[in-house]
Design an enzyme around this catalytic site. Structure first.
Site, PDB file in Angstrom:
ATOM      1  CE  LYS A 212      -4.492   0.709   0.087  1.00 22.89           C
ATOM      2  NZ  LYS A 212      -5.554  -0.178  -0.430  1.00 22.89           N
TER       3      LYS A 212
HETATM    4  P1  NAD Z   1     -13.151   7.784  -2.789  1.00 21.17           P
HETATM    5  O1  NAD Z   1     -12.189   8.833  -2.404  1.00 21.17           O
HETATM    6  O2  NAD Z   1     -13.530   7.612  -4.232  1.00 21.17           O
HETATM    7  O3  NAD Z   1     -14.541   7.981  -1.991  1.00 21.17           O
HETATM    8  C1  NAD Z   1     -14.609   8.104  -0.601  1.00 21.17           C
HETATM    9  C2  NAD Z   1     -16.025   8.562  -0.208  1.00 21.17           C
HETATM   10  O4  NAD Z   1     -16.110   8.622   1.208  1.00 21.17           O
HETATM   11  C3  NAD Z   1     -16.376   9.971  -0.716  1.00 21.17           C
HETATM   12  O5  NAD Z   1     -17.760  10.022  -1.041  1.00 21.17           O
HETATM   13  C4  NAD Z   1     -16.098  10.848   0.497  1.00 21.17           C
HETATM   14  O6  NAD Z   1     -16.825  12.077   0.491  1.00 21.17           O
HETATM   15  C5  NAD Z   1     -16.559   9.920   1.608  1.00 21.17           C
HETATM   16  N1  NAD Z   1     -15.986  10.277   2.900  1.00 21.17           N
HETATM   17  C6  NAD Z   1     -14.732  10.703   3.184  1.00 21.17           C
HETATM   18  N2  NAD Z   1     -14.603  10.962   4.477  1.00 21.17           N
HETATM   19  C7  NAD Z   1     -15.804  10.669   5.034  1.00 21.17           C
HETATM   20  C8  NAD Z   1     -16.311  10.743   6.358  1.00 21.17           C
HETATM   21  N3  NAD Z   1     -15.542  11.184   7.369  1.00 21.17           N
HETATM   22  N4  NAD Z   1     -17.579  10.342   6.567  1.00 21.17           N
HETATM   23  C9  NAD Z   1     -18.361   9.915   5.542  1.00 21.17           C
HETATM   24  N5  NAD Z   1     -17.944   9.843   4.278  1.00 21.17           N
HETATM   25  C10 NAD Z   1     -16.682  10.221   4.031  1.00 21.17           C
HETATM   26  O7  NAD Z   1     -12.569   6.440  -2.171  1.00 21.17           O
HETATM   27  P2  NAD Z   1     -12.879   4.940  -2.618  1.00 21.17           P
HETATM   28  O8  NAD Z   1     -11.864   4.540  -3.629  1.00 21.17           O
HETATM   29  O9  NAD Z   1     -14.327   4.783  -2.890  1.00 21.17           O
HETATM   30  O10 NAD Z   1     -12.476   4.169  -1.270  1.00 21.17           O
HETATM   31  C11 NAD Z   1     -13.392   4.064  -0.178  1.00 21.17           C
HETATM   32  C12 NAD Z   1     -12.953   2.919   0.719  1.00 21.17           C
HETATM   33  O11 NAD Z   1     -12.921   1.713  -0.054  1.00 21.17           O
HETATM   34  C13 NAD Z   1     -11.564   3.054   1.341  1.00 21.17           C
HETATM   35  O12 NAD Z   1     -11.568   2.465   2.620  1.00 21.17           O
HETATM   36  C14 NAD Z   1     -10.695   2.243   0.409  1.00 21.17           C
HETATM   37  O13 NAD Z   1      -9.508   1.770   1.033  1.00 21.17           O
HETATM   38  C15 NAD Z   1     -11.629   1.107   0.063  1.00 21.17           C
HETATM   39  N6  NAD Z   1     -11.306   0.399  -1.181  1.00 21.17           N
HETATM   40  C16 NAD Z   1     -11.268   1.036  -2.384  1.00 21.17           C
HETATM   41  C17 NAD Z   1     -10.974   0.326  -3.533  1.00 21.17           C
HETATM   42  C18 NAD Z   1     -10.995   0.961  -4.893  1.00 21.17           C
HETATM   43  O14 NAD Z   1     -10.917   0.223  -5.890  1.00 21.17           O
HETATM   44  N7  NAD Z   1     -11.133   2.269  -5.026  1.00 21.17           N
HETATM   45  C19 NAD Z   1     -10.697  -1.051  -3.468  1.00 21.17           C
HETATM   46  C20 NAD Z   1     -10.751  -1.681  -2.218  1.00 21.17           C
HETATM   47  C21 NAD Z   1     -11.059  -0.943  -1.097  1.00 21.17           C
END
Ligand code: NAD
Length: 437
Positions: free
Chosen positions: A127
């Protein structure tokens, strides 16, 4: 000579926030506690256990980032962590967030190891992260930051070494800049150094929505197992970003009524179901969910406690804790985010009979299609969206049922079962490779 600071002195203190306790992180504590608990239940060899408790390689970099106001140069901290190098190249996303530290990145790298092993992908976990608030930065600032960070970690990454991907605060554009910077250094295009790229640069069809799509494939299996009819079910999704927005749309396609969503600005509740097309149009115009009128505005804590069949935390870590676990009302907790549930809350949810789709399984669709992207790049061949989705479905459903069978056979919860599936594969590989020298 006294070393006390003379407060009357005119000398300016550095503007840089010094990272004081890099390893001291609630998230690393959670990842290690989950691992140790699974290790104990499976009777893991103590030597292997100790080798897996900390990452094999970590890199902390600090570098300058020139802001748009030309006189301003910020010192920024970045990280890349490789947890296990036994299984093949390492794989894991890069996160831009103002709270990132070494412990958080190490925790995420450890979860990547178990996730890849659970999916039978030929990768160890990694990561990366940069401690900035990307929402406060312009596009040119983000591009300069990304290129310099890539230069700083370029000795660690590579198509056969360690392959980054998007995570919170980063996206396909970020991956395009990383791919370009790395390729410039080598003098030719090397698309396979990152996944989650735009399709025109060698990205895979279906990668962008893969994490949300995968989560919904697994919710479908869980609902079938529990006898829940999805076309009569309701769902709440926390975080309307890459993972959450796609998950909400795929659930809606299956007839699930989306009664709550949120982003960093607020939560929205409509017991009759939200119109996602209208929500998307609002978001496009306004940037955040706040102010959307066809729903009641609530906060993120209230959102998590809404009545629903499926609750999908898809934002960030540490959202379901011992404080709110007694008030969570869903039947399925589908973890799209990494580490959304604390150790204490986990026990409470299990006791209350809530079916948990743990993060290492729930959000593994992302890394699975990232693997497909890497395979397509190394073969210089492109698959159709149908091929990608078919293969994704097979791999996820297979992992779900292996986890469910282990959970029922050994009388353990789904998280522990998923972790043991992953850990035992890594342990077997470590024993076979032996100790060098
Ligand atoms: P992103 O940045 O696209 O979206 C994050 C979302 O969460 C946004 O809508 C943001 O406004 C919201 N957010 C941020 N802080 C917040 C808070 N304090 N309270 C409520 N909402 C809040 O990120 P993502 O890629 O969708 O990732 C989200 C989660 O999924 C993370 O934990 C990430 O590690 C995990 N994840 C992502 C992927 C991927 O392919 N993008 C894969 C596996 C896991």
């Amino acid at each position: 000579m006294s070393e006390e600071i003379d407060e009357s002195s005119d000398e300016k203190l550095p503007a840089v926030e010094l990272p004081k306790a890099e390893w001291d992180s609630a998230m690393l504590n959670l990842a290690q506690s989950q691992f140790l608990s699974a290790a104990q239940k499976m009777g893991l060899d103590e030597n292997i256990r100790d080798r897996l408790l900390f990452p094999q390689r970590t890199m902390i970099v600090s570098f300058p980032c020139r802001m748009d106001e030309y006189s301003e140069v910020e010192t920024v901290f970045g990280y890349r962590v490789q947890h296990v190098l036994t299984m093949g190249p390492t794989k894991g996303g890069i996160r831009y967030h103002e709270d990132v530290n070494l412990g958080e990145v190490a925790a995420l790298a450890m979860w990547m190891t178990w996730k890849c092993a659970l999916m039978h992908l030929p990768f160890g976990g990694a990561k990366g992260g940069v401690r900035v608030d990307p929402r406060q930065m312009s596009r040119p600032e983000l591009q300069r930051l990304t290129r310099r960070y890539t230069m700083e970690i370029s000795s660690m990454i590579g198509p056969d070494k360690d392959i980054p991907a998007p995570d919170m605060g980063t996206n396909a554009q970020t991956m395009a800049w990383i791919m370009d910077t790395y390729s410039q250094q080598h003098g030719y295009a090397i698309p396979e150094v990152v996944t989650g790229k735009p399709v025109v640069l060698g990205g895979s069809h279906g990668r962008e929505e893969a994490t949300g799509r995968g989560l919904v494939y697994l919710i479908r299996e869980s609902a079938e197992h529990l006898g829940i009819e999805l076309n009569k079910a309701t769902a709440v999704v926390q975080g309307y970003g890459n993972v959450g927005r796609h998950a909400a749309h795929f659930l809606h396609e299956l007839g699930v009524s989306i009664v709550g969503i949120s982003d960093v600005s607020c939560g929205l509740h409509n017991s009759n179901g939200l119109n996602l097309q209208n929500v998307d149009a609002w978001l496009e115009q306004n940037g955040t969910l706040q102010g959307y009128i066809e729903a009641d505005e609530i906060n993120n804590q209230e959102l998590l406690e809404l009545e629903c069949d499926i609750l999908a935390p898809c934002a960030l870590q540490n959202q379901i804790t011992e404080t709110n676990a007694p008030y969570i009302k869903c039947k399925i907790l589908a973890e799209g985010a990494n580490g959304p549930t604390s150790l204490e809350a986990d026990g409470m949810l299990t006791e209350r009979g809530i079916f948990v789709l743990p993060d290492v399984l729930g959000n593994a669709g992302g890394v699975t299609v990232s693997y497909f992207e890497w395979v397509q790049n190394t073969q210089e061949f492109s698959w159709t969206l149908e091929e990608v989705n078919d293969r994704l479905h097979k791999i996820l459903v297979n992992a779900f049922h292996r986890t469910l069978v282990r959970s029922q056979r050994d009388g353990i919860d789904m998280r522990t079962a998923a972790l043991i599936e992953g850990i035992s594969r890594v342990a077997e590989a470590k024993l076979l490779r032996g100790v060098f020298p």
